[in-house]
Design an enzyme around this catalytic site. Structure first.
Site, PDB file in Angstrom:
ATOM      1  N   ASP A   1      31.327   5.918  20.197  1.00 24.81           N
ATOM      2  CA  ASP A   1      32.599   6.603  20.402  1.00 24.81           C
ATOM      3  C   ASP A   1      32.738   7.594  19.246  1.00 24.81           C
ATOM      4  O   ASP A   1      33.050   7.205  18.123  1.00 24.81           O
ATOM      5  CB  ASP A   1      33.735   5.568  20.396  1.00 24.81           C
ATOM      6  CG  ASP A   1      35.125   6.221  20.432  1.00 24.81           C
ATOM      7  OD1 ASP A   1      35.200   7.465  20.478  1.00 24.81           O
ATOM      8  OD2 ASP A   1      36.131   5.478  20.410  1.00 24.81           O
TER       9      ASP A   1
ATOM     10  N   LYS B   1      35.815  17.291  15.633  1.00 26.46           N
ATOM     11  CA  LYS B   1      35.705  17.226  17.088  1.00 26.46           C
ATOM     12  C   LYS B   1      36.622  18.248  17.762  1.00 26.46           C
ATOM     13  O   LYS B   1      36.301  18.777  18.828  1.00 26.46           O
ATOM     14  CB  LYS B   1      36.065  15.813  17.533  1.00 26.46           C
ATOM     15  CG  LYS B   1      35.994  15.550  19.017  1.00 26.46           C
ATOM     16  CD  LYS B   1      36.234  14.062  19.260  1.00 26.46           C
ATOM     17  CE  LYS B   1      36.329  13.699  20.729  1.00 26.46           C
ATOM     18  NZ  LYS B   1      36.544  12.237  20.882  1.00 26.46           N
TER      19      LYS B   1
ATOM     20  N   GLU C   1      35.716   9.011  27.989  1.00 22.89           N
ATOM     21  CA  GLU C   1      36.334   7.950  27.188  1.00 22.89           C
ATOM     22  C   GLU C   1      37.218   6.996  28.012  1.00 22.89           C
ATOM     23  O   GLU C   1      37.073   5.782  27.895  1.00 22.89           O
ATOM     24  CB  GLU C   1      37.092   8.564  26.001  1.00 22.89           C
ATOM     25  CG  GLU C   1      36.116   9.076  24.948  1.00 22.89           C
ATOM     26  CD  GLU C   1      36.704  10.047  23.932  1.00 22.89           C
ATOM     27  OE1 GLU C   1      37.940  10.185  23.868  1.00 22.89           O
ATOM     28  OE2 GLU C   1      35.917  10.673  23.198  1.00 22.89           O
TER      29      GLU C   1
ATOM     30  N   ASP D   1      44.953   7.435  27.079  1.00 17.15           N
ATOM     31  CA  ASP D   1      44.197   7.426  25.819  1.00 17.15           C
ATOM     32  C   ASP D   1      44.679   8.542  24.896  1.00 17.15           C
ATOM     33  O   ASP D   1      44.339   9.711  25.090  1.00 17.15           O
ATOM     34  CB  ASP D   1      42.695   7.576  26.139  1.00 17.15           C
ATOM     35  CG  ASP D   1      41.824   7.586  24.871  1.00 17.15           C
ATOM     36  OD1 ASP D   1      42.365   7.598  23.752  1.00 17.15           O
ATOM     37  OD2 ASP D   1      40.587   7.597  25.026  1.00 17.15           O
TER      38      ASP D   1
END
Ligand SMILES: Nc1ncnc2c1ncn2[C@@H]1O[C@H](COP(=O)(O)OP(=O)(O)OP(=O)(O)O)[C@@H](O)[C@H]1O
Ligand SMILES: [Mg+2]
Lengths: 623, 180
Positions: free
Chosen positions: A26, A88, A188, A210
């Site tokens: 992850d 990211k 994800e 999420d």
């Protein structure tokens, strides 16, 4: 080590000749994790200190990577600009977007190498988000290797479901650069659903909400007998805890009456904001101090400050339900994933919108990595598939530019992948022999409002009157969600093909070059790493001695004090230079000089402890 | 790996027709994907993997075609040899053009605030009712082999579907300014 033996229920392992080490990774905006099979069960791996989360922070110095993870994060305020966090969020972005984005303080950017991705300007030189991500991935691969004693054969890497093609491509490149074989890019929320649903044999419609540090996804899945079918997905790849921190920081600035905040001060300010925000998850108010200003932030004020952000998450939920043509009443469970869903404002809004309490009995930090780990075990062939199957969708519409700068959508959002679709186009001028194709991604009608993915030209069209040529354009999206496009003219069979790459992305030649460079730089990197570690050890010892002297300085002789002071001063000097061996030597020296003092302190401490104990008990234990 | 059937309906062992058992469609889709999905061939050779992508893509296309009522209707016509890509002016009866104009106008006239939600719901219901009505006529025309009539009805369905999409877009833009 017995921990390393992988056994599989049903004796599957016995039949298989080779077991290959697979992992789920992850790669998060704030925290990254690695999960792998241990004793037949997929688990996240911890570092030597027992921490499962690796902060997604990389500290750069003149010699290269100094530290990755907690040690790097700890330096963020002291060495702003050289500690890259939240890289990211910079994936797939153009230089212009990074420079005007606002949320990338305190960094400076430049165009990067050639036409590679734009880069953070650091003490080590320009480092683009792909390289930063690769450094994080390398650290996780190392953790996996050290824990299992096996080389990593392949990994499933997770990406936000709402990541576009450029962001996915760059994630893949980062893994390649880190020398990791990518088995699959997995969304994800889908990974979270797997970790949650597989063991419990769940079925029904579930929502995965999420909200992480930098990105937000919401997916609606239908679970049945081991099959996870994504019905619709939505989100925002620039919405996460970072933005809530930013909102609190803006509030702090306004409250404290500060006129401006210099770029290098931002990491410290954001840390204050982040601490206050996280405190508010367990308390009604948080004490905050910024520069000379002191005050409190209470839950009600916080709710107001972040209302617009919370609202954006709910808008995405609405859209997902509408896309799936489903009412919230048909939802069986709501799963919260990502550290930022610990915020009561989020829980409240989600509960209100879906009309049910979300599940709270899962670890929102680890499910994504675990789901990816399970998928990795299956893909590499260590685990029998049984009924297990993931059916995912394409999150954003894909299309092509047509006359009038309009977008003709070829693959619509929420189409099941893999998918291939073709459409015919024709020439608009007499005698036209080439056709320029512009591939875009997004929901808007105008090309300028969508993301440009690639441009290519199909030549060799025989001259005909306008509208006579028939050009078939085919879009193919694979199971990673990556797009390739081809075009073919019907009468001549003239063909053109592209693997879509962001215009500022890397082609495979560049990737190879970077790999070669990174191999050449491996020694420098090792040295940089050694330096980072040596510095960390040295500072830890120095801190320990300082606090010991503060507490028990009275038992030090003047000569001892001098010796320690001198050793401290030399070590401090060495810390400013970049020689790891010297730092190590002086650290050992400091340790030696302070040994006698430490021993005496220990005696004192034991003595104090003994005074509180009954002699009998001690006597019994000794026998 | 997978035997390709004559048509999408046969692929999922369903009778060809507009009315469809969506539970069965979904169950068969999952069964077949379990046989061909690329995840099942991750460790196989290149050729096998490519084949998996192709077959899985084909199944997805078949599934999405049958799942959507509009695409299903178009596909039924195509099976009858009717090209639904080409729309001629004569396909659109004057009444239909009026209907289009009327609906579009009512959408354009909606205010840009919350008070529009109720009217939007009303328009949505109107469009849905008309869709249901036309779908019924389409099924009849197809059953009576009145293909020309069915084709016209298909274009009407297409229009109403597009109108629904526009309603959704409007909803989205209203939501982004409204309180809820
Ligand atoms: N108790 C808490 N209260 C509020 N926020 C929290 C709490 N604990 C963690 N967070 C927030 O969660 C975020 C990190 O979550 P997480 O580790 O899930 O993100 P990530 O996976 O790194 O990011 P992403 O998935 O967006 O790439 C941070 O913004 C952090 O402040
Ligand atoms: Mg995350």
């Amino acid at each position: 080590m017995s921990l390393l033996q992988i056994s599989e229920p049903g004796g599957g392992a016995a039949r298989r000749a080779v077991h290959r080490r697979a992992a789920g990774i992850d790669l998060g905006t704030t925290n990254s994790l690695v999960a792998t099979a241990v004793g037949g069960e997929v688990r996240t791996l911890a570092d030597a200190d027992g921490a499962h989360l690796l902060p997604s922070a990389v500290h750069y110095g003149a010699a290269g990577v100094l530290a990755v993870g907690a040690a790097a994060k700890a330096r963020a305020a002291a060495d702003p600009g050289n500690v890259v966090v939240s890289a990211k969020r910079a994936l797939g972005k153009s230089l212009g977007e990074l420079q005007t984005g606002g949320n990338f303080r305190p960094y400076r950017f430049d165009a990067g190498k050639g036409n590679a991705a734009p880069a953070f300007v650091t003490a080590a030189g320009p480092r683009d988000p792909v390289e930063v991500s690769a450094a994080i991935l390398r650290a996780l691969a190392r953790r996996c290797r050290e824990e299992t004693g096996e080389e990593l054969a392949g990994a499933v890497i997770t990406v936000p479901a709402y990541f576009n093609d450029a962001q996915r491509q760059q994630t893949r490149h980062a893994a390649e650069l880190a020398g990791i074989e990518v088995l699959r890019l997995l969304n994800e929320p889908t990974a979270a659903a797997v970790a949650y649903g597989l063991d419990r044999g769940e079925h029904g419609n579930i929502i995965v909400f999420d909200l992480g540090g930098g990105t937000f996804d919401v997916s609606l899945l239908s679970l049945q007998k081991g099959v996870f079918e994504v019905l619709a997905t939505g989100g925002d790849t620039a919405l996460g805890g970072d933005d809530f921190d930013q909102a609190v920081a803006d509030w702090l600035i306004a409250q404290s009456g500060a006129e401006t905040v210099a770029a290098p001060d931002w990491p410290a300010l954001l840390q204050v904001a982040n601490r206050a925000r996280e405190q508010l998850s367990d308390a009604d108010q948080a004490e905050v101090a910024w520069r000379d200003w002191r005050g409190t932030l209470d839950a009600a004020q916080f709710t107001e400050i972040v209302a617009a952000l919370v609202r954006r998450t709910i808008l995405s939920c609405r859209r997902v339900m509408r896309d799936a043509g489903m009412d919230t009443g048909a939802i069986d469970n709501v799963l919260l994933v990502g550290g930022a869903t610990r915020m009561p404002v989020i829980r409240g809004a989600v509960t209100k919108f879906f009309g049910r309490e979300p599940l709270t009995d899962i670890d929102p930090d680890r499910v994504v990595a675990m789901g990816a780990g399970i998928q990795a075990e299956v893909l590499i062939g260590n685990r029998s598939t049984g009924d297990f199957l993931l059916l995912d969708v394409n999150p954003l519409s894909l299309g092509i530019e047509t006359m009038g700068e309009l977008v003709e959508k070829i693959i619509r959002r929420n189409t099941a992948i893999p998918v291939a679709k073709s459409q015919e186009f024709t020439t608009f001028r007499d005698g036209q022999t080439a056709m320029a194709l512009h591939v875009v991604q997004g929901e808007r009608e105008l090309v300028s409002e969508c993301r440009s993915l690639a441009r290519f030209t199909l030549g060799g069209i025989p001259p005909m009157v306008a509208g006579a040529a028939k050009v078939k354009v085919t879009f193919q999206v694979d199971a990673d969600g990556l797009l390739s496009v081809s075009a073919e003219e019907a009468s001549t069979g003239s063909k053109a093909e592209v693997q879509v790459k962001p215009s500022f992305g890397l082609d495979s030649g560049q990737i190879e070059q970077m790999l070669r460079d990174s191999r050449n730089h491996a020694r420098e990197d090792m040295r940089a790493r050694a330096l980072g570690e040596a510095r960390l050890d040295a500072t830890r010892l120095m801190d320990a001695i300082k606090s010991a002297i503060e507490e028990d300085g009275a038992i030090l002789s003047a000569a001892e004090q001098d010796g320690i002071d001198q050793a401290l001063a030399e070590l401090r000097k060495a810390l400013a230079e970049e020689d790891p061996t010297r730092i190590e030597e002086l650290t050992r020296e400091l340790n030696r000089t302070s040994e006698a003092f430490a021993a005496r302190r220990m005696d004192l401490a034991v003595g104090a402890a003994l005074r509180g104990e009954s002699i009998d008990t001690l006597g019994c234990e000794a026998e | 790996m997978l035997a390709i059937a004559d048509n999408f309906f046969a692929q999922f062992a369903l009778p060809a027709g507009f009315e469809i058992d969506s539970g069965k469609l979904n169950a068969r889709y999952r069964e077949l994907q379990a046989q061909v999905h690329p995840d099942r061939f991750a460790a196989a050779g290149e050729a096998r993997r490519l084949q998996a992508i192709q077959l899985s893509s084909y199944l997805n296309e078949a599934y999405e075609t049958l799942r959507s009522p509009l695409r299903r209707a178009g596909y039924l016509l195509r099976l009858q040899g009717i090209d639904v890509e080409q729309v001629a002016q004569s396909d659109l009866a004057p009444e239909l053009l009026f209907e289009q104009m009327e609906l579009r106008e009512s959408l354009a006239e909606l205010p840009e605030n919350e008070s529009a939600f109720d009217q939007l719901d009303e328009l949505n219901r109107k469009a849905a009712n008309r869709l249901a009505e036309r779908q019924g006529q389409f099924v009849q025309a197809l059953a009576g082999n009145q293909l020309e009539e069915a084709r016209k009805l298909f274009h009407e369905l297409q229009f109403l579907h597009k109108f629904q999409m526009e309603i959704h877009k409007k909803e989205e833009s209203l939501e982004s300014v409204a309180d809820f």
